[in-house]
Design a protein around this motif. Structure first.
Motif, PDB file in Angstrom:
ATOM      1  N   UNK A 188      45.781  37.563  41.299  1.00 21.12           N
ATOM      2  CA  UNK A 188      44.501  38.034  41.830  1.00 21.12           C
ATOM      3  C   UNK A 188      44.712  39.293  42.657  1.00 21.12           C
ATOM      4  N   UNK A 189      45.761  39.303  43.475  1.00 22.18           N
ATOM      5  CA  UNK A 189      46.069  40.493  44.266  1.00 22.18           C
ATOM      6  C   UNK A 189      46.493  41.655  43.385  1.00 22.18           C
ATOM      7  N   UNK A 190      47.176  41.366  42.284  1.00 23.21           N
ATOM      8  CA  UNK A 190      47.570  42.416  41.344  1.00 23.21           C
ATOM      9  C   UNK A 190      46.333  43.141  40.819  1.00 23.21           C
ATOM     10  N   UNK A 191      45.298  42.383  40.512  1.00 21.04           N
ATOM     11  CA  UNK A 191      44.061  42.986  39.999  1.00 21.04           C
ATOM     12  C   UNK A 191      43.328  43.777  41.073  1.00 21.04           C
ATOM     13  N   UNK A 192      43.458  43.349  42.323  1.00 17.64           N
ATOM     14  CA  UNK A 192      42.668  43.962  43.396  1.00 17.64           C
ATOM     15  C   UNK A 192      43.394  45.079  44.136  1.00 17.64           C
ATOM     16  N   UNK A 193      44.710  45.160  44.029  1.00 19.74           N
ATOM     17  CA  UNK A 193      45.491  46.122  44.817  1.00 19.74           C
ATOM     18  C   UNK A 193      45.091  47.559  44.488  1.00 19.74           C
ATOM     19  N   UNK A 194      45.047  48.393  45.517  1.00 18.20           N
ATOM     20  CA  UNK A 194      44.628  49.787  45.353  1.00 18.20           C
ATOM     21  C   UNK A 194      45.764  50.782  45.573  1.00 18.20           C
ATOM     22  N   UNK A 195      46.994  50.309  45.634  1.00 20.83           N
ATOM     23  CA  UNK A 195      48.120  51.241  45.723  1.00 20.83           C
ATOM     24  C   UNK A 195      48.303  51.940  44.378  1.00 20.83           C
ATOM     25  N   UNK A 196      48.703  53.218  44.391  1.00 25.14           N
ATOM     26  CA  UNK A 196      48.951  53.906  43.114  1.00 25.14           C
ATOM     27  C   UNK A 196      50.144  53.307  42.392  1.00 25.14           C
ATOM     28  N   UNK A 197      50.058  53.159  41.086  1.00 26.28           N
ATOM     29  CA  UNK A 197      51.154  52.611  40.284  1.00 26.28           C
ATOM     30  C   UNK A 197      50.985  53.062  38.844  1.00 26.28           C
ATOM     31  N   UNK A 198      52.076  53.315  38.222  1.00 24.62           N
ATOM     32  CA  UNK A 198      52.081  53.650  36.797  1.00 24.62           C
ATOM     33  C   UNK A 198      53.234  52.904  36.137  1.00 24.62           C
ATOM     34  N   UNK A 199      54.457  53.360  36.394  1.00 23.13           N
ATOM     35  CA  UNK A 199      55.627  52.693  35.813  1.00 23.13           C
ATOM     36  C   UNK A 199      55.719  51.241  36.264  1.00 23.13           C
ATOM     37  N   UNK A 200      55.315  50.966  37.521  1.00 18.64           N
ATOM     38  CA  UNK A 200      55.493  49.641  38.104  1.00 18.64           C
ATOM     39  C   UNK A 200      54.322  48.696  37.839  1.00 18.64           C
ATOM     40  N   UNK A 201      53.363  49.068  37.053  1.00 18.93           N
ATOM     41  CA  UNK A 201      52.141  48.276  36.895  1.00 18.93           C
ATOM     42  C   UNK A 201      52.446  46.931  36.217  1.00 18.93           C
ATOM     43  N   UNK A 202      52.270  45.851  36.956  1.00 18.04           N
ATOM     44  CA  UNK A 202      52.527  44.516  36.410  1.00 18.04           C
ATOM     45  C   UNK A 202      51.636  44.215  35.205  1.00 18.04           C
ATOM     46  N   UNK A 203      50.383  44.691  35.256  1.00 16.19           N
ATOM     47  CA  UNK A 203      49.451  44.391  34.161  1.00 16.19           C
ATOM     48  C   UNK A 203      49.942  44.991  32.853  1.00 16.19           C
ATOM     49  N   UNK A 204      50.413  46.218  32.930  1.00 12.64           N
ATOM     50  CA  UNK A 204      50.932  46.878  31.734  1.00 12.64           C
ATOM     51  C   UNK A 204      52.182  46.173  31.220  1.00 12.64           C
ATOM     52  N   UNK A 205      53.093  45.829  32.134  1.00 13.14           N
ATOM     53  CA  UNK A 205      54.318  45.168  31.715  1.00 13.14           C
ATOM     54  C   UNK A 205      54.024  43.816  31.068  1.00 13.14           C
ATOM     55  N   UNK A 206      53.133  43.042  31.647  1.00 11.57           N
ATOM     56  CA  UNK A 206      52.788  41.736  31.078  1.00 11.57           C
ATOM     57  C   UNK A 206      52.171  41.898  29.685  1.00 11.57           C
ATOM     58  N   UNK A 207      51.269  42.855  29.536  1.00  6.34           N
ATOM     59  CA  UNK A 207      50.609  43.083  28.246  1.00  6.34           C
ATOM     60  C   UNK A 207      51.640  43.376  27.166  1.00  6.34           C
ATOM     61  N   UNK A 208      52.597  44.238  27.464  1.00  2.67           N
ATOM     62  CA  UNK A 208      53.611  44.594  26.475  1.00  2.67           C
ATOM     63  C   UNK A 208      54.578  43.443  26.239  1.00  2.67           C
ATOM     64  N   UNK A 209      55.020  42.778  27.322  1.00  2.54           N
ATOM     65  CA  UNK A 209      55.966  41.680  27.148  1.00  2.54           C
ATOM     66  C   UNK A 209      55.366  40.541  26.321  1.00  2.54           C
ATOM     67  N   UNK A 210      54.059  40.334  26.458  1.00  2.48           N
ATOM     68  CA  UNK A 210      53.408  39.294  25.661  1.00  2.48           C
ATOM     69  C   UNK A 210      53.537  39.572  24.162  1.00  2.48           C
ATOM     70  N   UNK A 211      53.777  40.841  23.830  1.00  3.28           N
ATOM     71  CA  UNK A 211      53.960  41.239  22.427  1.00  3.28           C
ATOM     72  C   UNK A 211      55.423  41.538  22.106  1.00  3.28           C
ATOM     73  N   UNK A 212      56.321  41.138  23.005  1.00  6.04           N
ATOM     74  CA  UNK A 212      57.742  41.302  22.740  1.00  6.04           C
ATOM     75  C   UNK A 212      58.265  42.709  22.937  1.00  6.04           C
TER      76      UNK A 212
END
Length: 339
Positions: A188-212
């Motif tokens: 929930x905090x991942x979705x709400x956090x307002x710190x800048x992120x690109x390489x470190x974005x958990x949402x992006x990493x999870x999306x890709x890892x879910x597809x191997x």
């Protein structure tokens, strides 16, 4: 690691990633997501913060050494309003002091703690700190770079929300991977956090890892190595890995005292992955370390920050047993006897 490179968007890498992630979850003892970034452990710590922190958030940083201070500085760099709850280096974090700090300031959102403070050889009582932080409804971010995989850390049972470790420690792999486990509560905090992120974005990493896959090119050779390391740990048995580290650490501490040296931390909280020792009387620590390295081929670490020149440290994590420490003892005795 010497294998030829493979396509990181291909089926072989997908199988390696799937296997590594599943086994890492077992070591973390979590039902949460495990994400793997190509970076140092410090990169994993920054990732933990930028995915949960918004500028102006109140952060309680529990620090009793150099790496606890680093965690606090990262939070400050991204606009966190950091309250440092500091303890004397060599002493553990006091859970009751944590409780009081949380009661005194209900606006605190995040709590940062180093499970195993490598700079001082102290393991903090995460089994007491974690449930207390959870009871107060705060997120707990844990630097477990030098503990997970060698010191038991049941992430879900202890109420930890994000736990970071690094490939070069207990995992017996060269530096370059940070493994980050994320609780369901933390998302929930991942979705709400307002710190800048690109390489470190958990949402992006999870999306890709879910597809191997990973969002960006990973350090493929390190994934090869991590898979082999996990094979080795599974073969030994995870409980046996933990007990071996406890046994080797106890052996190291006995050796230190038999040589007439003094441990730096309280022994009750002494780490099972690194032993910190006060410098011997009548000999400079840097001279001791130089002689061990140049004349005996034994590389030990000095102190960090304000402990530079006053302590030295013996690492005993990963692929290590009593015979390795016996070799250190022989060399250390020879140098001390010669002074």
């Amino acid at each position: 690691m010497g294998r030829q490179m493979i396509n990181h968007r291909g089926p072989e890498f997908r199988e390696i990633l799937k296997s590594v992630l599943a086994r890492m979850k077992a070591v973390y003892q979590t039902d949460g997501e495990v994400l793997i970034f190509t970076c140092s452990g410090t990169g994993g710590m920054e990732a933990a913060l930028v995915n949960t922190l918004s500028p102006g958030d109140r952060v309680l940083s529990l620090t009793n050494g150099s790496f606890g201070d680093r965690f606090a500085r990262i939070a400050e760099a991204f606009g966190g309003q950091v309250q440092k709850l500091g303890f004397e280096w060599g002493q553990p974090v006091d859970p009751q002091a944590v409780k009081k700090a949380l009661e005194d300031d209900p606006s605190i959102r995040l709590v940062l703690v180093t499970h195993n403070e490598t700079s001082t050889g102290v393991t903090n009582d995460l089994s007491a700190i974690g449930p207390m932080v959870r009871e107060h409804g705060k997120l707990l971010l844990v630097d477990a770079v030098s503990s997970l995989g060698a010191i038991d850390l049941p992430m879900d049972q202890w109420g930890c929300d994000i736990v970071v470790t690094g490939s070069q420690k207990s995992w017996m792999v060269p530096p370059g991977l940070a493994m980050v486990a994320v609780s369901s509560r933390a998302w929930k905090s991942v979705e709400e956090a307002r710190s800048p992120r690109f390489y470190w974005d958990f949402r992006s990493m999870k999306k890709f890892q879910d597809n191997g896959e990973t969002p960006f090119t990973p350090a493929i050779s390190l994934y090869f190595a991590l898979g082999v390391a996990l094979d080795s740990m599974e073969q030994e048995g995870f409980a046996n890995v933990i007990s071996r580290h406890a046994r080797v650490a106890a052996y190291t501490r006995r050796m230190v005292k038999d040589l007439g040296l003094k441990l730096f931390p309280q022994e009750a909280y002494a780490s099972n992955t690194v032993t910190a020792i006060n410098g011997p009387e009548g000999m400079e620590v840097k001279a001791l370390l130089r002689t061990l390295r140049e004349q005996h081929g034994v590389v030990l670490a000095g102190g960090q920050g304000k402990l530079d020149g006053s302590i030295f440290r013996i690492g005993h994590l990963g692929y290590v047993n009593e015979s390795d420490i016996a070799g250190v003892a022989t060399a250390l005795k020879a140098v001390l006897d010669a002074t």
